[in-house]
Scaffold this motif. Sequence first.
Motif, PDB file in Angstrom:
ATOM      1  N   LEU A 297      -6.463   1.949  -3.230  1.00  0.00           N
ATOM      2  CA  LEU A 297      -4.999   2.045  -3.246  1.00  0.00           C
ATOM      3  C   LEU A 297      -4.373   0.850  -3.957  1.00  0.00           C
ATOM      4  CD1 LEU A 297      -4.379   3.372   0.393  1.00  0.00           C
ATOM      5  CD2 LEU A 297      -4.237   4.672  -1.746  1.00  0.00           C
ATOM      6  N   VAL A 298      -4.924  -0.337  -3.720  1.00  0.00           N
ATOM      7  CA  VAL A 298      -4.399  -1.541  -4.382  1.00  0.00           C
ATOM      8  C   VAL A 298      -4.648  -1.456  -5.886  1.00  0.00           C
ATOM      9  CG1 VAL A 298      -4.701  -4.030  -4.647  1.00  0.00           C
ATOM     10  CG2 VAL A 298      -4.572  -3.026  -2.356  1.00  0.00           C
ATOM     11  N   ALA A 299      -5.843  -1.021  -6.269  1.00  0.00           N
ATOM     12  CA  ALA A 299      -6.182  -0.932  -7.693  1.00  0.00           C
ATOM     13  C   ALA A 299      -5.289   0.065  -8.429  1.00  0.00           C
ATOM     14  CB  ALA A 299      -7.649  -0.537  -7.848  1.00  0.00           C
ATOM     15  N   ASN A 300      -4.816   1.065  -7.704  1.00  0.00           N
ATOM     16  CA  ASN A 300      -3.974   2.097  -8.322  1.00  0.00           C
ATOM     17  C   ASN A 300      -2.505   1.966  -7.912  1.00  0.00           C
ATOM     18  OD1 ASN A 300      -5.894   4.312  -9.664  1.00  0.00           O
ATOM     19  ND2 ASN A 300      -6.900   3.561  -7.809  1.00  0.00           N
ATOM     20  N   ARG A 301      -2.152   0.796  -7.368  1.00  0.00           N
ATOM     21  CA  ARG A 301      -0.810   0.619  -6.823  1.00  0.00           C
ATOM     22  C   ARG A 301       0.285   0.914  -7.851  1.00  0.00           C
ATOM     23  NH1 ARG A 301       0.359  -3.759  -2.912  1.00  0.00           N
ATOM     24  NH2 ARG A 301      -1.209  -4.939  -4.067  1.00  0.00           N
ATOM     25  N   SER A 302       0.194   0.317  -9.013  1.00  0.00           N
ATOM     26  CA  SER A 302       1.272   0.473  -9.996  1.00  0.00           C
ATOM     27  C   SER A 302       1.414   1.927 -10.431  1.00  0.00           C
ATOM     28  CB  SER A 302       1.023  -0.426 -11.209  1.00  0.00           C
ATOM     29  OG  SER A 302      -0.209  -0.098 -11.830  1.00  0.00           O
ATOM     30  N   LYS A 303       0.288   2.607 -10.625  1.00  0.00           N
ATOM     31  CA  LYS A 303       0.341   4.019 -11.026  1.00  0.00           C
ATOM     32  C   LYS A 303       0.946   4.876  -9.914  1.00  0.00           C
ATOM     33  CE  LYS A 303      -3.675   3.800 -14.108  1.00  0.00           C
ATOM     34  NZ  LYS A 303      -5.057   4.289 -14.346  1.00  0.00           N
ATOM     35  N   LEU A 304       0.559   4.578  -8.681  1.00  0.00           N
ATOM     36  CA  LEU A 304       1.074   5.355  -7.555  1.00  0.00           C
ATOM     37  C   LEU A 304       2.573   5.138  -7.372  1.00  0.00           C
ATOM     38  CD1 LEU A 304      -1.841   4.799  -5.006  1.00  0.00           C
ATOM     39  CD2 LEU A 304      -1.141   7.001  -5.964  1.00  0.00           C
ATOM     40  N   LEU A 305       3.000   3.891  -7.466  1.00  0.00           N
ATOM     41  CA  LEU A 305       4.432   3.606  -7.296  1.00  0.00           C
ATOM     42  C   LEU A 305       5.254   4.264  -8.401  1.00  0.00           C
ATOM     43  CD1 LEU A 305       4.338  -0.141  -6.157  1.00  0.00           C
ATOM     44  CD2 LEU A 305       4.723   1.901  -4.751  1.00  0.00           C
ATOM     45  N   GLN A 306       4.709   4.278  -9.615  1.00  0.00           N
ATOM     46  CA  GLN A 306       5.413   4.943 -10.712  1.00  0.00           C
ATOM     47  C   GLN A 306       5.458   6.452 -10.486  1.00  0.00           C
ATOM     48  OE1 GLN A 306       7.034   3.402 -13.419  1.00  0.00           O
ATOM     49  NE2 GLN A 306       7.855   5.495 -13.486  1.00  0.00           N
ATOM     50  N   LEU A 307       4.340   6.987  -9.994  1.00  0.00           N
ATOM     51  CA  LEU A 307       4.288   8.424  -9.701  1.00  0.00           C
ATOM     52  C   LEU A 307       5.365   8.805  -8.697  1.00  0.00           C
ATOM     53  CD1 LEU A 307       2.828  11.240  -9.734  1.00  0.00           C
ATOM     54  CD2 LEU A 307       1.416  10.372  -7.860  1.00  0.00           C
ATOM     55  N   PHE A 308       5.485   8.031  -7.627  1.00  0.00           N
ATOM     56  CA  PHE A 308       6.464   8.363  -6.596  1.00  0.00           C
ATOM     57  C   PHE A 308       7.894   8.101  -7.060  1.00  0.00           C
ATOM     58  CE2 PHE A 308       2.685   7.520  -3.779  1.00  0.00           C
ATOM     59  CZ  PHE A 308       2.483   8.857  -3.480  1.00  0.00           C
ATOM     60  N   ALA A 309       8.071   7.137  -7.943  1.00  0.00           N
ATOM     61  CA  ALA A 309       9.414   6.886  -8.490  1.00  0.00           C
ATOM     62  C   ALA A 309       9.888   8.081  -9.310  1.00  0.00           C
ATOM     63  CB  ALA A 309       9.396   5.622  -9.342  1.00  0.00           C
ATOM     64  N   ASP A 310       8.946   8.726  -9.997  1.00  0.00           N
ATOM     65  CA  ASP A 310       9.287   9.888 -10.832  1.00  0.00           C
ATOM     66  C   ASP A 310       9.225  11.207 -10.068  1.00  0.00           C
ATOM     67  OD1 ASP A 310       9.493   8.114 -12.938  1.00  0.00           O
ATOM     68  OD2 ASP A 310       7.426   8.451 -13.629  1.00  0.00           O
ATOM     69  N   PHE A 311       8.754  11.143  -8.839  1.00  0.00           N
ATOM     70  CA  PHE A 311       8.505  12.351  -8.049  1.00  0.00           C
ATOM     71  C   PHE A 311       9.804  12.806  -7.384  1.00  0.00           C
ATOM     72  CE2 PHE A 311       5.314  14.216  -4.719  1.00  0.00           C
ATOM     73  CZ  PHE A 311       5.764  15.483  -5.033  1.00  0.00           C
ATOM     74  N   LYS A 312      10.424  13.809  -7.968  1.00  0.00           N
ATOM     75  CA  LYS A 312      11.681  14.334  -7.434  1.00  0.00           C
ATOM     76  C   LYS A 312      11.583  15.850  -7.339  1.00  0.00           C
ATOM     77  CE  LYS A 312      14.620  10.626  -9.234  1.00  0.00           C
ATOM     78  NZ  LYS A 312      13.502   9.742  -9.584  1.00  0.00           N
ATOM     79  N   GLU A 330       4.364   1.464   2.321  1.00  0.00           N
ATOM     80  CA  GLU A 330       2.996   1.124   2.720  1.00  0.00           C
ATOM     81  C   GLU A 330       2.180   0.615   1.535  1.00  0.00           C
ATOM     82  OE1 GLU A 330       1.685   1.079   5.649  1.00  0.00           O
ATOM     83  OE2 GLU A 330       2.996   2.274   6.938  1.00  0.00           O
ATOM     84  N   ILE A 331       2.293   1.301   0.404  1.00  0.00           N
ATOM     85  CA  ILE A 331       1.500   0.904  -0.765  1.00  0.00           C
ATOM     86  C   ILE A 331       1.987  -0.430  -1.321  1.00  0.00           C
ATOM     87  CG2 ILE A 331       0.947   1.517  -3.154  1.00  0.00           C
ATOM     88  CD1 ILE A 331       0.853   4.420  -2.273  1.00  0.00           C
ATOM     89  N   ALA A 332       3.286  -0.618  -1.335  1.00  0.00           N
ATOM     90  CA  ALA A 332       3.838  -1.878  -1.847  1.00  0.00           C
ATOM     91  C   ALA A 332       3.391  -3.068  -1.001  1.00  0.00           C
ATOM     92  CB  ALA A 332       5.363  -1.796  -1.881  1.00  0.00           C
ATOM     93  N   ALA A 333       3.168  -2.828   0.284  1.00  0.00           N
ATOM     94  CA  ALA A 333       2.812  -3.920   1.193  1.00  0.00           C
ATOM     95  C   ALA A 333       1.306  -4.138   1.317  1.00  0.00           C
ATOM     96  CB  ALA A 333       3.398  -3.637   2.578  1.00  0.00           C
ATOM     97  N   LEU A 334       0.507  -3.295   0.672  1.00  0.00           N
ATOM     98  CA  LEU A 334      -0.947  -3.402   0.815  1.00  0.00           C
ATOM     99  C   LEU A 334      -1.484  -4.723   0.274  1.00  0.00           C
ATOM    100  CD1 LEU A 334      -2.258   0.153  -0.164  1.00  0.00           C
ATOM    101  CD2 LEU A 334      -2.468  -0.947   2.062  1.00  0.00           C
ATOM    102  N   GLU A 335      -2.454  -5.245   0.979  1.00  0.00           N
ATOM    103  CA  GLU A 335      -3.168  -6.434   0.520  1.00  0.00           C
ATOM    104  C   GLU A 335      -4.658  -6.154   0.596  1.00  0.00           C
ATOM    105  OE1 GLU A 335      -2.031  -9.824   2.744  1.00  0.00           O
ATOM    106  OE2 GLU A 335       0.095  -9.685   2.222  1.00  0.00           O
ATOM    107  N   PRO A 336      -5.413  -6.610  -0.400  1.00  0.00           N
ATOM    108  CA  PRO A 336      -6.863  -6.353  -0.393  1.00  0.00           C
ATOM    109  C   PRO A 336      -7.507  -6.917   0.864  1.00  0.00           C
ATOM    110  CG  PRO A 336      -6.150  -7.237  -2.504  1.00  0.00           C
ATOM    111  CD  PRO A 336      -4.990  -7.382  -1.578  1.00  0.00           C
ATOM    112  N   LYS A 337      -8.494  -6.175   1.362  1.00  0.00           N
ATOM    113  CA  LYS A 337      -9.230  -6.628   2.540  1.00  0.00           C
ATOM    114  C   LYS A 337     -10.531  -7.284   2.103  1.00  0.00           C
ATOM    115  CE  LYS A 337      -7.920  -3.607   6.371  1.00  0.00           C
ATOM    116  NZ  LYS A 337      -8.456  -2.653   7.372  1.00  0.00           N
TER     117      LYS A 337
END
Length: 341
Positions: A297-312, A330-337
């Motif tokens: 999820l962290v590795a794909n964070r930017s793609k996921l956030l962009q996807l949801f920003a465009d998801f209407k 949740e994704i914005a707040a994720l930190e690697p474990k």
Amino acid sequence: MKGLFIKPKPRTPADVVRQTHDLLIYADSCESKREEKMAELSKNMRELKCILFGNSESDSEPVSEACAQLTQEFFRENTLRLLIMCVPKLNLEARKDATLVVAILQRQRVHSKLIASDYLEANLDLIDVLIQGYGDKEMALHYGAMLRGCIRHQCVARYVLESEHMNKFFDYIQLPNFDIAADAAETFKELMTRHKSMVADFLSNNYDWFFAEYNSKLLESSKYITRRQAVRLLGDILLHSSNSAVMTRYVSSRNNLRILMNLLIESSKSIQIEALHVFKLFAANQNNKPADIVGILVANRSKLLQLFADFKIDREDEQFESDKAQVVREIAALEPKLELS
């Protein structure tokens, strides 16, 4: 002279069932009067349906006492078995009536008791007949509707869940005939959602093979409608409180996450929306997620956030907006474990 015009005594519901029982025995006969008997049988099926459902032509409602009498007689003399086995020999209209009669009988109570449940528990081979009907184009929809009526009973649902038939549903749902595949999907959904605690036990005990089949044959099916129905049902299953342990296990899998992320980027908005309802489970509760899930999820964070920003979507949907906002947070707040060695 009056005696010449005496009307015959009206038949009771039990009389209709008894005559139907006798006529069903004739269904395999090759005697000369068979056609006449089958016509009588069709008439009786209509009458049985009218007793149980009421008569729309005369605007009459079903009478509880008559329904109870009919039900008791039906199960007393094995008429249900005869009817199920003889449905293929009926004409189309009689088949439709028989389908409705069998289905409604599962809900009829006699002295507050569902006697159909006890009968089927002692005659579970009839459930084999109904399920195998999905292999017969002529019978699939009739037997499928009867089967869903029977699945109301826990003893029947348990039998199907624990039988070899369960695995076959993944193939029935993908049959080339759209109507039959849709009917099988409806039955499968009924199996997986009606008896919650029983399903939770089934999923816990059969997790590996069940979700391997579910993922590969349904969620990754080449058919749009199969993927859409499957991801919606997956959400219904995982989001129910009785399946919390199964949900935790499901969202701890890298492969499951991969599948859901692929569904999120489908061209179909309907599939994307249903996938979001499941994907939010992967994004939630960071403290309980395996490190590799968090890492993906962290590795794909930017793609996921962009996807949801465009998801209407075109319509207002508070649940959708709430789920999307939650996932973004949740994704914005994720930190690697850090994985412990």
